[in-house]
Design a protein around this motif. Structure first.
Motif, short mmCIF file in Angstrom:
data_model
loop_
_atom_site.label_atom_id
_atom_site.label_comp_id
_atom_site.label_asym_id
_atom_site.label_seq_id
_atom_site.Cartn_x
_atom_site.Cartn_y
_atom_site.Cartn_z
N SER A 1 3.59 7.11 3.25
CA SER A 1 3.83 5.80 2.65
C SER A 1 4.84 5.86 1.50
O SER A 1 5.62 4.93 1.31
N ARG B 1 2.26 4.01 7.45
CA ARG B 1 1.85 5.40 7.62
C ARG B 1 2.64 6.02 8.75
O ARG B 1 3.07 5.31 9.65
N VAL C 1 3.10 1.56 -3.23
CA VAL C 1 4.41 2.20 -3.13
C VAL C 1 5.45 1.55 -4.04
O VAL C 1 6.62 1.91 -4.01
N GLN D 1 -1.60 3.49 -0.87
CA GLN D 1 -1.25 2.14 -0.45
C GLN D 1 -0.28 1.48 -1.43
O GLN D 1 0.37 0.49 -1.11
N TRP E 1 8.32 5.62 2.91
CA TRP E 1 8.63 4.23 3.28
C TRP E 1 8.94 3.40 2.04
O TRP E 1 9.85 2.58 2.04
#
Length: 154
Positions: A5, A2, A72, A70, A8
């Motif tokens: 997300s 975070r 990804v 959550q 990332w």
């Protein structure tokens, strides 16, 4: 991770493409290395798409929401799409390669956030398919922008 997300989750394929290019594996480095670059990205695309399809229902149940942040793997899979089929000239020098990879990354993130049609409708599909399909469409949108950049600018 975070915040952001999805951002990332989009970074590993871009970093992988850069590492492959630095290792001399990519478009413009001969037939077999070119094939290796695309095979690696294609395998990441397939593997992470399959992970979403197989585990998406469980992830939605665990986090009690549709397309949980959550998860990804969908961004990791779809980010491979704009990195594929790049013309060798767009990766021929470090500045060109860096610009092309940056455009691919930014275009994907923008399209992933905007959810242009048909991605906005497809994300309502339940389970793993709904988690990943909107990102794959965003990846195709980003592919178009990246290809335009690579052919016209880089």
């Amino acid at each position: 991770l975070r915040p952001a997300s999805g951002t990332w989750g989009s970074m590993p394929p871009d970093a992988l493409a850069a590492l492959l290019l630095l290792a001399g594996i990519g478009p413009g480095f001969g037939f077999w290395p070119w094939l290796g670059y695309h095979e690696v990205l294609f395998l990441v695309l397939i593997l992470f798409t399959l992970v979403c399809l197989m585990l998406g229902d469980a992830a939605e149940a665990q986090f009690d929401r549709k397309d949980p942040g959550q998860v990804v793997a969908d961004e990791t899979a779809a980010m491979c799409i704009p990195l594929m089929f790049l013309p060798p000239e767009s990766l021929s020098t470090f500045p060109r390669a860096a610009a092309t990879l940056l455009v691919a990354f930014l275009a994907f993130r923008i399209f992933d956030i905007l959810k242009l049609p048909p991605a906005n409708r497809l994300q309502s599909i339940p389970g793993g398919l709904g988690i990943v399909i909107d990102d794959l469409v965003a990846g195709v949108h980003a592919l178009i922008v990246t290809q335009l950049f690579a052919h016209l600018v880089a």
